[in-house]
Design a protein around this motif. Structure first.
Motif, PDB file in Angstrom:
ATOM      1  N   SER A  47       0.824  -1.200   0.000  1.00 24.85           N
ATOM      2  CA  SER A  47       0.000   0.000   0.000  1.00 24.85           C
ATOM      3  C   SER A  47       0.863   1.258   0.000  1.00 24.85           C
ATOM      4  N   ARG A  48       1.914   1.235   0.786  1.00 26.08           N
ATOM      5  CA  ARG A  48       2.837   2.373   0.838  1.00 26.08           C
ATOM      6  C   ARG A  48       3.491   2.609  -0.516  1.00 26.08           C
ATOM      7  N   TRP A  49       3.935   1.557  -1.149  1.00 20.30           N
ATOM      8  CA  TRP A  49       4.549   1.649  -2.469  1.00 20.30           C
ATOM      9  C   TRP A  49       3.538   2.151  -3.506  1.00 20.30           C
ATOM     10  N   ILE A 101      -9.396  -5.889  -7.375  1.00 17.13           N
ATOM     11  CA  ILE A 101      -8.230  -5.431  -6.623  1.00 17.13           C
ATOM     12  C   ILE A 101      -8.698  -5.028  -5.230  1.00 17.13           C
ATOM     13  N   ALA A 102      -8.021  -5.529  -4.205  1.00 15.76           N
ATOM     14  CA  ALA A 102      -8.447  -5.299  -2.826  1.00 15.76           C
ATOM     15  C   ALA A 102      -8.511  -3.800  -2.528  1.00 15.76           C
ATOM     16  N   PRO A 103      -9.470  -3.378  -1.702  1.00 17.14           N
ATOM     17  CA  PRO A 103      -9.635  -1.951  -1.409  1.00 17.14           C
ATOM     18  C   PRO A 103      -8.475  -1.337  -0.643  1.00 17.14           C
ATOM     19  N   ASN A 104      -7.538  -2.148  -0.179  1.00 19.15           N
ATOM     20  CA  ASN A 104      -6.341  -1.631   0.485  1.00 19.15           C
ATOM     21  C   ASN A 104      -5.465  -0.831  -0.462  1.00 19.15           C
ATOM     22  N   PHE A 105      -5.677  -0.999  -1.778  1.00 19.76           N
ATOM     23  CA  PHE A 105      -4.773  -0.424  -2.768  1.00 19.76           C
ATOM     24  C   PHE A 105      -5.512   0.546  -3.685  1.00 19.76           C
ATOM     25  N   THR A 106      -4.941   1.728  -3.820  1.00 20.15           N
ATOM     26  CA  THR A 106      -5.525   2.760  -4.661  1.00 20.15           C
ATOM     27  C   THR A 106      -5.415   2.383  -6.137  1.00 20.15           C
ATOM     28  N   THR A 107      -6.512   2.516  -6.850  1.00 24.05           N
ATOM     29  CA  THR A 107      -6.502   2.376  -8.312  1.00 24.05           C
ATOM     30  C   THR A 107      -7.338   3.503  -8.898  1.00 24.05           C
ATOM     31  N   ASP A 108      -7.012   3.904 -10.106  1.00 26.59           N
ATOM     32  CA  ASP A 108      -7.804   4.918 -10.798  1.00 26.59           C
ATOM     33  C   ASP A 108      -7.777   4.647 -12.291  1.00 26.59           C
ATOM     34  N   GLU A 109      -8.299   5.608 -13.055  1.00 24.24           N
ATOM     35  CA  GLU A 109      -8.459   5.402 -14.492  1.00 24.24           C
ATOM     36  C   GLU A 109      -7.138   5.312 -15.243  1.00 24.24           C
TER      37      GLU A 109
END
Length: 211
Positions: A47-49, A101-109
């Motif tokens: 998550s930090r990375w 993708i697990a909600p622990n990790f930011t994703t966007d467009e």
């Protein structure tokens, strides 16, 4: 004059044509490790990375993979070795919450999320075409499982002549209790024999700033 390890890592850079690969950070697998000490550390580091990558002004090509199958699982031979490996994890049905993708990790467009159907990150998708089209020469790997997904991807991309970095804090064996044992073999021995770089999360973050 002898160059120290610290001096080497302080000058570490990924170059300009690099991609970040996040392998199988999917809900079903994250749920399987989140209540273990090794799992919590893995999730925190990934998550930090991921947050640092997303905050970078000139963001590198960022790809997530997730394992899932179409209705009826036509891609999966359940009696084959790979099919038997998935027993006990539940369904890997397309569009199910388990394979997101697990909600622990930011994703966007700007992120690319690729379906895959085997261990290798490029199995059944356009990963190789994307890397070639974007002139990528270096990949930075995070994900699970270490002995399966990560190593399968390392071997394949190694054969394609990519420069490969594996973030040691961002990979995890399944089950997590076996991670220390397998990490000693995979990270400390096998990758070293292949002249591939294993770096810490701290080294990766510093290199990200310079790249």
């Amino acid at each position: 004059m002898v160059t120290t390890h610290q001096e080497v890592e302080e000058t570490l850079t990924f170059g300009k044509n690099y991609a970040v690969l996040n392998l199988d950070l999917m809900t079903v697998l994250i749920n399987a490790v989140k209540d273990t000490t090794n799992g919590r550390e893995f999730i925190s580091n990934c998550s930090r990375w991921n947050d640092a990558v997303h905050k970078k002004e000139s963001r590198p090509l960022t790809i997530f993979t997730t394992l899932f199958f179409n209705s009826g699982e036509p891609e999966l031979a359940k009696t084959a070795p790979f099919g038997k490996l998935l027993e006990g994890f539940g369904s890997f049905a397309a569009k199910s919450d388990a394979v997101q993708i697990a909600p622990n990790f930011t994703t966007d467009e700007k992120d690319i999320v690729l379906q895959k159907t085997r261990w290798y990150a490029g199995a059944g998708n356009s990963l190789e075409q994307i890397l070639r089209a974007q002139n990528i020469d270096t990949v930075i790997l995070s994900g699970l499982s270490l002995s399966g997904v990560v190593m399968s991807t390392v071997y394949r991309l190694f054969d394609f002549d990519y420069n490969i970095f594996v973030i040691s804090d961002n990979v995890l064996e399944l089950p997590p209790s076996q991670h220390p044992e397998y990490a000693r073999v995979m990270l400390d021995s096998l990758l070293a024999k292949m002249n591939l770089r294993v770096i810490s999360i701290e080294d990766a973050l510093k290199a990200l700033e310079k790249s």
